[in-house]
Motif scaffolding. Structure first.
Motif, PDB file in Angstrom:
ATOM      1  N   ILE A 141       0.870  -1.175   0.000  1.00 38.70           N
ATOM      2  CA  ILE A 141       0.000   0.000   0.000  1.00 38.70           C
ATOM      3  C   ILE A 141       0.902   1.218   0.000  1.00 38.70           C
ATOM      4  O   ILE A 141       1.702   1.409   0.914  1.00 38.70           O
ATOM      5  CB  ILE A 141      -0.942   0.014   1.218  1.00 38.70           C
ATOM      6  CG1 ILE A 141      -1.857  -1.214   1.194  1.00 38.70           C
ATOM      7  CG2 ILE A 141      -1.777   1.296   1.228  1.00 38.70           C
ATOM      8  CD1 ILE A 141      -2.797  -1.304   2.394  1.00 38.70           C
ATOM      9  N   ASP A 142       0.777   2.032  -1.044  1.00 39.76           N
ATOM     10  CA  ASP A 142       1.656   3.179  -1.250  1.00 39.76           C
ATOM     11  C   ASP A 142       0.790   4.399  -1.535  1.00 39.76           C
ATOM     12  O   ASP A 142      -0.166   4.317  -2.312  1.00 39.76           O
ATOM     13  CB  ASP A 142       2.592   2.880  -2.429  1.00 39.76           C
ATOM     14  CG  ASP A 142       3.634   3.946  -2.662  1.00 39.76           C
ATOM     15  OD1 ASP A 142       3.262   5.037  -3.150  1.00 39.76           O
ATOM     16  OD2 ASP A 142       4.825   3.696  -2.393  1.00 39.76           O
ATOM     17  N   THR A 143       1.110   5.535  -0.933  1.00 44.64           N
ATOM     18  CA  THR A 143       0.274   6.715  -1.115  1.00 44.64           C
ATOM     19  C   THR A 143       0.255   7.192  -2.558  1.00 44.64           C
ATOM     20  O   THR A 143      -0.697   7.860  -2.976  1.00 44.64           O
ATOM     21  CB  THR A 143       0.748   7.869  -0.206  1.00 44.64           C
ATOM     22  OG1 THR A 143       2.150   8.073  -0.382  1.00 44.64           O
ATOM     23  CG2 THR A 143       0.494   7.565   1.249  1.00 44.64           C
ATOM     24  N   GLU A 144       1.272   6.886  -3.334  1.00 45.92           N
ATOM     25  CA  GLU A 144       1.303   7.292  -4.741  1.00 45.92           C
ATOM     26  C   GLU A 144       0.761   6.205  -5.656  1.00 45.92           C
ATOM     27  O   GLU A 144       0.030   6.484  -6.609  1.00 45.92           O
ATOM     28  CB  GLU A 144       2.732   7.629  -5.143  1.00 45.92           C
ATOM     29  CG  GLU A 144       2.858   8.092  -6.589  1.00 45.92           C
ATOM     30  CD  GLU A 144       4.281   8.416  -6.975  1.00 45.92           C
ATOM     31  OE1 GLU A 144       4.468   9.053  -8.021  1.00 45.92           O
ATOM     32  OE2 GLU A 144       5.210   8.027  -6.238  1.00 45.92           O
ATOM     33  N   LEU A 145       1.077   4.945  -5.352  1.00 46.67           N
ATOM     34  CA  LEU A 145       0.744   3.846  -6.260  1.00 46.67           C
ATOM     35  C   LEU A 145      -0.566   3.163  -5.927  1.00 46.67           C
ATOM     36  O   LEU A 145      -1.121   2.441  -6.742  1.00 46.67           O
ATOM     37  CB  LEU A 145       1.869   2.809  -6.249  1.00 46.67           C
ATOM     38  CG  LEU A 145       3.255   3.333  -6.628  1.00 46.67           C
ATOM     39  CD1 LEU A 145       4.289   2.249  -6.433  1.00 46.67           C
ATOM     40  CD2 LEU A 145       3.265   3.858  -8.049  1.00 46.67           C
ATOM     41  N   GLY A 146      -1.029   3.344  -4.694  1.00 49.75           N
ATOM     42  CA  GLY A 146      -2.259   2.693  -4.280  1.00 49.75           C
ATOM     43  C   GLY A 146      -2.011   1.316  -3.673  1.00 49.75           C
ATOM     44  O   GLY A 146      -0.954   1.043  -3.109  1.00 49.75           O
ATOM     45  N   ARG A 147      -2.984   0.439  -3.835  1.00 54.67           N
ATOM     46  CA  ARG A 147      -2.950  -0.908  -3.237  1.00 54.67           C
ATOM     47  C   ARG A 147      -2.616  -1.906  -4.328  1.00 54.67           C
ATOM     48  O   ARG A 147      -3.357  -2.047  -5.310  1.00 54.67           O
ATOM     49  CB  ARG A 147      -4.322  -1.207  -2.626  1.00 54.67           C
ATOM     50  CG  ARG A 147      -4.402  -2.511  -1.828  1.00 54.67           C
ATOM     51  CD  ARG A 147      -5.820  -2.713  -1.328  1.00 54.67           C
ATOM     52  NE  ARG A 147      -5.954  -3.904  -0.528  1.00 54.67           N
ATOM     53  CZ  ARG A 147      -5.923  -3.916   0.802  1.00 54.67           C
ATOM     54  NH1 ARG A 147      -5.797  -2.767   1.458  1.00 54.67           N
ATOM     55  NH2 ARG A 147      -6.049  -5.040   1.474  1.00 54.67           N
ATOM     56  N   LEU A 148      -1.506  -2.623  -4.167  1.00 59.04           N
ATOM     57  CA  LEU A 148      -1.007  -3.489  -5.225  1.00 59.04           C
ATOM     58  C   LEU A 148      -0.554  -4.835  -4.667  1.00 59.04           C
ATOM     59  O   LEU A 148       0.035  -4.889  -3.586  1.00 59.04           O
ATOM     60  CB  LEU A 148       0.183  -2.828  -5.929  1.00 59.04           C
ATOM     61  CG  LEU A 148      -0.095  -1.482  -6.609  1.00 59.04           C
ATOM     62  CD1 LEU A 148       1.205  -0.790  -6.937  1.00 59.04           C
ATOM     63  CD2 LEU A 148      -0.933  -1.690  -7.861  1.00 59.04           C
ATOM     64  N   PRO A 149      -0.813  -5.917  -5.393  1.00 55.10           N
ATOM     65  CA  PRO A 149      -0.351  -7.238  -4.932  1.00 55.10           C
ATOM     66  C   PRO A 149       1.121  -7.450  -5.211  1.00 55.10           C
ATOM     67  O   PRO A 149       1.683  -6.891  -6.153  1.00 55.10           O
ATOM     68  CB  PRO A 149      -1.207  -8.198  -5.764  1.00 55.10           C
ATOM     69  CG  PRO A 149      -1.460  -7.442  -7.036  1.00 55.10           C
ATOM     70  CD  PRO A 149      -1.587  -5.996  -6.640  1.00 55.10           C
ATOM     71  N   ILE A 150       1.759  -8.256  -4.374  1.00 50.20           N
ATOM     72  CA  ILE A 150       3.140  -8.672  -4.598  1.00 50.20           C
ATOM     73  C   ILE A 150       3.107 -10.160  -4.927  1.00 50.20           C
ATOM     74  O   ILE A 150       2.635 -10.971  -4.127  1.00 50.20           O
ATOM     75  CB  ILE A 150       4.011  -8.426  -3.353  1.00 50.20           C
ATOM     76  CG1 ILE A 150       4.064  -6.933  -3.032  1.00 50.20           C
ATOM     77  CG2 ILE A 150       5.421  -8.959  -3.576  1.00 50.20           C
ATOM     78  CD1 ILE A 150       4.770  -6.635  -1.737  1.00 50.20           C
ATOM     79  N   GLU A 151       3.603 -10.512  -6.083  1.00 49.63           N
ATOM     80  CA  GLU A 151       3.534 -11.899  -6.521  1.00 49.63           C
ATOM     81  C   GLU A 151       4.310 -12.825  -5.603  1.00 49.63           C
ATOM     82  O   GLU A 151       5.372 -12.467  -5.080  1.00 49.63           O
ATOM     83  CB  GLU A 151       4.090 -12.039  -7.939  1.00 49.63           C
ATOM     84  CG  GLU A 151       3.197 -11.461  -9.012  1.00 49.63           C
ATOM     85  CD  GLU A 151       3.749 -11.711 -10.395  1.00 49.63           C
ATOM     86  OE1 GLU A 151       4.848 -12.283 -10.496  1.00 49.63           O
ATOM     87  OE2 GLU A 151       3.077 -11.343 -11.376  1.00 49.63           O
ATOM     88  N   ALA A 152       3.798 -14.016  -5.425  1.00 47.04           N
ATOM     89  CA  ALA A 152       4.536 -15.053  -4.703  1.00 47.04           C
ATOM     90  C   ALA A 152       5.748 -15.467  -5.529  1.00 47.04           C
ATOM     91  O   ALA A 152       5.724 -15.447  -6.761  1.00 47.04           O
ATOM     92  CB  ALA A 152       3.627 -16.254  -4.457  1.00 47.04           C
ATOM     93  N   ASP A 153       6.823 -15.830  -4.848  1.00 43.68           N
ATOM     94  CA  ASP A 153       8.042 -16.250  -5.535  1.00 43.68           C
ATOM     95  C   ASP A 153       8.704 -17.356  -4.727  1.00 43.68           C
ATOM     96  O   ASP A 153       9.566 -17.109  -3.899  1.00 43.68           O
ATOM     97  CB  ASP A 153       8.987 -15.067  -5.713  1.00 43.68           C
ATOM     98  CG  ASP A 153      10.191 -15.413  -6.591  1.00 43.68           C
ATOM     99  OD1 ASP A 153      10.225 -16.545  -7.125  1.00 43.68           O
ATOM    100  OD2 ASP A 153      11.081 -14.568  -6.733  1.00 43.68           O
TER     101      ASP A 153
END
Length: 312
Positions: A141-153
């Motif tokens: 969660i980033d104030t500029e980018l919004g809410r984004l998933p991080i892929e599993a690795d």
């Protein structure tokens, strides 16, 4: 959930555009004529839009900027030994199905045309959840980018920063030092500079096993050219003592800032040591003043939580 010892604290050369976040999960540094400033996590499907930003102007001063005097290397060793001891004595219980949580503030851009020292801005708040084993989708969660998933690795690169991967790193300082030099990446900079840079990437936006972080601090103390900076300020205005590494041209220095009482890592910054010309008309007629801060960050909270999106 387990919270690490860092407490919440209130907000208080050449990097002209913030790097884009690419679709790959692994890090790919944005090209820069001098030093790279990496966001430690790249998020699937996210591309950062470069926008005009403001900067924080520091008070104009008539006297020339004088870089802080670096103490002899024993002072560097002592500071990093204190940090290592503090890390070793931190308690951390982690299960394989949990998530690491890091909350931070950071800024990367300078666009001012003023003739005074400036600080990159505006600050962005970031909250990052990564699965301990890397096998479960995380969250940013980033104030500029919004809410984004991080892929599993589940099959990470050696330098990827999930807790399980970091736990595989050496806990002996000499072996850790050798690992840093083996896995460093970059061009146009010394091996020592690149090793220091890799160490900062590992430390800034991760939750690291205590013995691993202790070994990393002691390894940094063995990198030739690391200096002590008696007073450095993180992104939210907290003053601390730092260790830094000047770039090959001695025009800028990357610093890791520590709390002088607890020896916990507060954040990092890149500061100019002399006036430099830029490729565009920022600064004063294309010149950035010595003392300007090109990049800055502050670690506000680290913890272990049970699921992505959960706050301590």
């Amino acid at each position: 959930m387990t919270q690490l010892p860092e407490k919440d604290l209130p907000p208080g050369r050449h990097l002209l555009l913030k790097e884009h976040l690419m679709t790959e999960i692994r890090q790919e540094p944005a090209p820069s004529p001098s030093r790279k400033w990496l966001r430690p996590v790249l998020v699937a499907g996210a591309v950062a839009t470069v926008a005009a930003v403001t900067v924080t102007l520091l008070p104009a001063q008539d006297e020339p900027f004088v870089p802080p005097v670096a103490n002899a290397s024993p002072a560097v060793v002592q500071l990093l030994e204190d940090a290592a001891l503090a890390a070793e004595h931190s308690e951390l219980r982690v299960d394989g199905d949990q998530f690491t949580y890091v909350r931070s503030k950071s800024a990367y851009e300078i666009t001012s045309r003023g003739c005074t020292r400036v600080t990159a801005g505006p600050l962005q708040t970031r909250e990052l959840w990564k699965s301990v084993d890397g096998g479960t989708e995380g969250l940013l969660i980033d104030t500029e980018l919004g809410r984004l998933p991080i892929e599993a690795d589940p099959d990470p690169e050696p330098t990827d920063q999930n807790y399980g991967n970091l736990k595989k790193l050496p806990t002996d300082p000499d072996k850790m030092l050798a690992w840093l030099y083996k896995h460093k990446e970059g061009e146009g900079r010394s091996d020592d500079d690149l090793a220091f840079d890799l160490a900062t990437q590992l430390l800034i936006e991760s939750v690291m096993p205590p013995k691993t972080s202790a070994a990393l601090y002691r390894a940094i103390a063995k990198i030739p050219g690391v200096v002590l900076v008696k007073d450095a300020v993180d992104a939210v205005g907290r003053h601390g003592t730092a260790v830094g590494f000047p770039d090959g041209g001695d025009t800028g220095r990357q610093e890791l800032i520590f709390d002088p009482k607890t020896w916990k890592l507060l954040g990092r910054r890149i500061v100019l040591l002399k006036d430099i010309k830029t490729d565009s008309d920022i600064g004063c007629h294309g010149v950035l003043k010595a003392g300007s801060v090109e990049g800055t960050s502050a670690i506000l909270q680290r913890a272990i939580v049970d699921k992505a999106g959960q706050r301590p």
